[in-house]
Structure formats: structure tokens, C-alpha cells
Design an enzyme around this catalytic site. Structure first.
Site, PDB file in Angstrom:
ATOM      1  N   ASP A 134     -29.560  -9.980  29.972  1.00  0.00           N
ATOM      2  CA  ASP A 134     -28.127 -10.078  29.692  1.00  0.00           C
ATOM      3  C   ASP A 134     -27.246  -9.791  30.909  1.00  0.00           C
ATOM      4  O   ASP A 134     -26.077 -10.170  30.931  1.00  0.00           O
ATOM      5  CB  ASP A 134     -27.734  -9.108  28.570  1.00  0.00           C
ATOM      6  N   GLY A 174     -27.830 -13.611  25.208  1.00  0.00           N
ATOM      7  CA  GLY A 174     -26.963 -12.812  26.066  1.00  0.00           C
ATOM      8  C   GLY A 174     -26.312 -11.651  25.348  1.00  0.00           C
ATOM      9  O   GLY A 174     -25.469 -10.949  25.907  1.00  0.00           O
TER      10      GLY A 174
END
Length: 271
Positions: A52, A95
Site C-alpha cells: 500500500d 491499496g
């Protein structure tokens, strides 16, 4: 905490390298502070690893660029079908709560629309971007959509109402991309690479980055400097107090250079 430290002592562990994302850095900070408060001679160092790239205090986390490669490959593959069949495709990118992975994969693979959590989208603007391409003779459009993408009207809701709204959406749609596809009123195909983005062989950049961070983390232990996270800042590995990065999320600035440059290239962010 007591059980953990009992196990550390039983196994004669004097130092712990806590490798992971936001929650991991937060936990490492808590364990480090608990050790200091209870006079335990066990040291903690955080090492930022997540696809992420959302850990505060480091410019880059290892795992991120490997995931960008996979997400970009997925969008590249969709281009072939989209262009030959003149269709609109959504590729949903992971993400968590931030848009770093979608932003980079979208730019790298030439997505026409990029939707990320930090820039709430207006569905009418998304439709305008698709129709504008059609008017210019491009019969296909690729949308890179972050799993946490959010509509402007939802982003304006109070937290409790937003949570309720998200629960309702989750019951109706498999993911945010299917909701967006339906709201456009167009025939849109949705592709979700999913957890493929979290696996596979790490790219050379991540191998070098993880080696550098690991080396520096070990040196901190040898130098008896504890309670830090090793991070990459302006191309150099630096030590950051765990307390400064724990519990903080590094999000995409809507006015970041990457965003402004992408817009300059004609990419729509639905705003």
C-alpha cells in the site's frame, strides 16, 4: 503483552524486527513502550513492508513496486481486449484506504481514468471523460479504480452515516468497481486482479530496498538504538522514532506532482 514477553525471554530473544504495515508499526511502538515501562531488555525495530505504501515516515515501502508491476501488467493485458472490442473496462486495484498503488499502476499502464480514495469522484465527470474519448474517436476507455474509491456524495457524509452507507453498498455490489460500472449506465466490463497483487516474485527495486532497510535495522540493534523504524527518506535510509509513524496514514496529496502531471497528460480523476 505479558505472555509475549514471557515467550521472548524463554526463547532468549533480545531484539525483534517487526516487519509489516501500519498496524505492525503501531504494534511495534506499543511493544517498545511497554518494554521500556516494565524495564524489559528486549528491543524493537520497525521495518516498513506493504504493497500500500501508506506508512508515515518513509517515502517507499518494499512490496509496493512489485505490486505496481503486477497491477500494471493486468491493465496492460486488458488494453488488448478493450481496444480490439472497443469497450470500457474497469480494473480494480488494491491499496486499502489509500491510492498510491492505483495511481502508479494507472499512470504506468496508460489508464484513461484513475479513481483513488483521496480524490472523491463525481460519476458525471467519469461519464464525461468516457464520452469525451468516444467523441475523439477512441472507442475504448480503461479505468484504474482503487478498492477504496469513494463518490463525492458519500465522502461528504458523517462517519456513522458513511459506515452505514458502505455496509449497504457491500450487500449490493461485490466491490466498488461494480457500483461505479452500474452508476455510469454504460456497458462496462470489470476485472479484479485481487490478491495476485500481493504475491509473486519481488522486483529488483524491492529486493534492493529491503536489503538496505534490513541492513540498517540490524546496525541499529548493534548500536543499541531501539524504538525506531528504518525508512527511506530522499534516497537515504534513516531512523524514525516509532512514535512518529505509528497510527499515521500516508495518503496521496490531491495536489501531488504525480496527480497534477497525470492530469496534464489528460488522465481524469473524476473530479
Amino acid at each position: 503483552y505479558t505472555l509475549l514477553f514471557e515467550k521472548f525471554e524463554q526463547l532468549n530473544i533480545g531484539a525483534v524486527f517487526y516487519i509489516g504495515g501500519n498496524d505492525s508499526m503501531d504494534t511495534a511502538d506499543k511493544l517498545s513502550r511497554w518494554a521500556a515501562h516494565n524495564n524489559k531488555e528486549i528491543s524493537f525495530i520497525g521495518v516498513p513492508k506493504t504493497i500500500d505504501n501508506d506508512i508515515y515516515g518513509t517515502d517507499m515501502t518494499f512490496g509496493f513496486y512489485s505490486a505496481v508491476n503486477i497491477a500494471s501488467d493486468a491493465i496492460d493485458c486488458i488494453h488488448t481486449t478493450a481496444s480490439s472490442h472497443q469497450r470500457v473496462f474497469i480494473v480494480e486495484v488494491m491499496g486499502h484506504k489509500v491510492g498510491w498503488l492505483t495511481l502508479y499502476a494507472g499512470i504506468a499502464s496508460g489508464a484513461d481514468v484513475i479513481l483513488i480514495p483521496e480524490i472523491p469522484y463525481d460519476i458525471e465527470k467519469v461519464c464525461e471523460a468516457i464520452n469525451r474519448r468516444k467523441e475523439r474517436g477512441s472507442g475504448f476507455t480503461i479505468l484504474a479504480v482503487a478498492e477504496g474509491a469513494i463518490a463525492k456524495e458519500d465522502a461528504a457524509l458523517p462517519k456513522k452515516e458513511l459506515k452505514k452507507r458502505q455496509e449497504e453498498i457491500a450487500k449490493k455490489y461485490p466491490s466498488v468497481s461494480y457500483k461505479i460500472a452500474e452508476k455510469t449506465g454504460m456497458e462496462i466490463r470489470v476485472t479484479v486482479p485481487g490478491h495476485m497483487q500481493r504475491g509473486g516474485s519481488p522486483c529488483p527495486y524491492d529486493r534492493v530496498l529491503s536489503t538496505r532497510l534490513g541492513s540498517e535495522a540490524a546496525q541499529l540493534i548493534l548500536d543499541k538504538q531501539y524504538g525506531y523504524m528504518v525508512g527511506m527518506v530522499n534516497g537515504k535510509v534513516k531512523k524514525i522514532p516509532l512514535g512518529e509513524c505509528a497510527g499515521k496514514l500516508k495518503t496521496v496529496d490531491p495536489n501531488a506532482q504525480e496527480v497534477l502531471q497525470a492530469k496534464r497528460m489528460g488522465i481524469s480523476f473524476g473530479d
